[in-house]
Design an enzyme around this catalytic site. Structure first.
Site, PDB file in Angstrom:
ATOM      1  N   LYS A 113       0.822  -1.211   0.000  1.00  0.00           N
ATOM      2  CA  LYS A 113       0.000   0.000   0.000  1.00  0.00           C
ATOM      3  C   LYS A 113       0.854   1.258   0.000  1.00  0.00           C
ATOM      4  O   LYS A 113       0.484   2.255  -0.612  1.00  0.00           O
ATOM      5  CB  LYS A 113      -0.959   0.003   1.195  1.00  0.00           C
ATOM      6  N   LYS A 195      -7.741 -10.695  -8.630  1.00  0.00           N
ATOM      7  CA  LYS A 195      -8.905 -10.802  -7.746  1.00  0.00           C
ATOM      8  C   LYS A 195      -9.872  -9.638  -7.985  1.00  0.00           C
ATOM      9  O   LYS A 195      -9.448  -8.507  -8.197  1.00  0.00           O
ATOM     10  CB  LYS A 195      -8.379 -10.774  -6.305  1.00  0.00           C
ATOM     11  N   LYS A 198     -12.953  -4.231  -4.313  1.00  0.00           N
ATOM     12  CA  LYS A 198     -13.778  -3.029  -4.157  1.00  0.00           C
ATOM     13  C   LYS A 198     -13.143  -1.811  -4.815  1.00  0.00           C
ATOM     14  O   LYS A 198     -13.842  -0.914  -5.270  1.00  0.00           O
ATOM     15  CB  LYS A 198     -13.902  -2.682  -2.663  1.00  0.00           C
TER      16      LYS A 198
END
Ligand code: AMP
Length: 331
Positions: A113, A195, A198
């Site tokens: 991140k 994957k 969201k």
């Protein structure tokens, strides 16, 4: 009711999508009848990345209404908003002081991140796993259903719990992770090697739970398939495998049964059948969602009652922790 306490949280960053439903929410509904379930909308985790306040507010209600529409029941489970239960932040601080810098630095999600968002590598992002440990340990959870991406964080929570228990005497239950096997991972429809998420860049391949039927069908129509024309689940057929997985979950059948159902069917018709199976499952959920989202007073009441229940449990653990570490708590 089993003695097991289950803890699960979803972070209101990005809109809920089909992978969340298949990999998490559906199982959360099922577990309500088997265990004591603690379910959290983890808004404090959301602010570790850039987050527009109005979006966070809107999503918090959307998440709650969708949770209820899908079947999470505040009478069966403790369903609450993390920021309304102050004990999370308080225990996280204590756990920060019982976690080594080197341990936190090893977390691959922090590395990923911070590499993705070099302009906002904040301290909260770094200590995210200790807040997550506090979330779980506050409720003395036995079981934590998680995706593979959270495995390392759960390991750290276990390490912290064991260390604290060893140092101050037994205080926390050391939680076990449980992994969903059937339909564990749903892939992006436009890139079946990634994957579905969201906050995907490839949003055209993500089916959001609030997408209308036309949008859902369009997304399935465009879904990437594989070479050949056989509808079988195989490692060299990630697109078809993903679609078969989705169909089998929507219909409550095995992937093998889904394969048999589509023998001799062309890819185009197959994709439409998968899309329709998703529409059929989501339509009643969306109808219920629309009723709930229009009733803010009810949603607020669920939030308040949930926070009260959670806070009662959380305070028991926090008081114990404060006493053990030497904080004075006059009667
Ligand atoms: P996230 O949306 O990544 O915060 O994940 C919330 C929960 O949904 C976790 O339990 C994930 O494992 C699950 N989840 C998210 N995306 C998927 C997916 N594509 N397939 C299966 N489970 C998922």
């Amino acid at each position: 009711m089993s003695e097991k306490i289950v803890y699960s949280a979803l972070k209101p960053t990005g809109d809920l999508q089909l992978g969340n439903y298949i990999g998490a929410l559906r199982n959360m509904v099922r577990m309500q009848d088997e265990h004591t379930c603690i379910y959290t909308i983890a808004d404090m985790h959301s602010i570790t990345v850039d987050c527009v306040p109005a979006d966070l507010r809107r999503r918090t209600y959307e998440f709650l209404a969708l949770f209820l529409a899908i079947g999470l029941d505040p009478n069966k489970s403790t369903l609450f908003l993390q920021s309304m239960v102050h004990q999370h932040a308080e225990l996280a601080w204590v756990l920060n002081c019982n976690t080594q810098f080197g341990e936190a630095r090893r977390m691959t999600q922090f590395k990923d991140k911070s590499a993705k968002n070099p302009e906002n590598v904040n301290v909260g992002l770094f200590s995210y796993p200790t807040l997550m440990a506090a979330d779980i340990l506050l409720y003395q959870a036995d079981l934590v259903p998680i995706g593979k991406d959270q495995k390392q964080h759960l390991e750290l929570a276990r390490t912290i719990a064991e260390r604290f228990n060893h140092r101050y005497s037994p205080t926390f239950v050391v939680p076990d992770g449980i992994f969903n096997t059937h339909g564990a991972k749903i892939q992006n429809l436009l890139d079946p090697t990634a994957k579905m998420g969201k906050t995907d860049d490839n949003a055209g391949g993500v089916v959001f739970l609030l997408d209308d039927p036309d949008t859902i069908m369009r997304k399935f129509k465009r879904a990437v398939t594989d070479c050949g024309n056989e509808i079988v689940a195989r490692a060299d057929k990630p697109g078809i495998t993903n679609l078969l997985t989705i169909y089998s979950v929507m219909k409550g059948i095995t992937v093998k049964e889904a394969e048999q159902h589509f023998v001799g069917v062309g890819y185009g018709d197959f994709k439409m059948a998968v899309g329709q199976s998703v529409v059929d499952v989501l339509a009643p959920i969306q109808a219920r969602y629309r009723e709930l989202i229009a009733n803010k007073a009810y949603l607020d009441q669920v939030l308040k009652e949930g926070a009260q229940k959670a806070s009662y449990m959380a305070q028991k653990t926090l008081s114990k922790v404060y006493r053990k570490i030497g904080f004075v708590t006059p009667k």
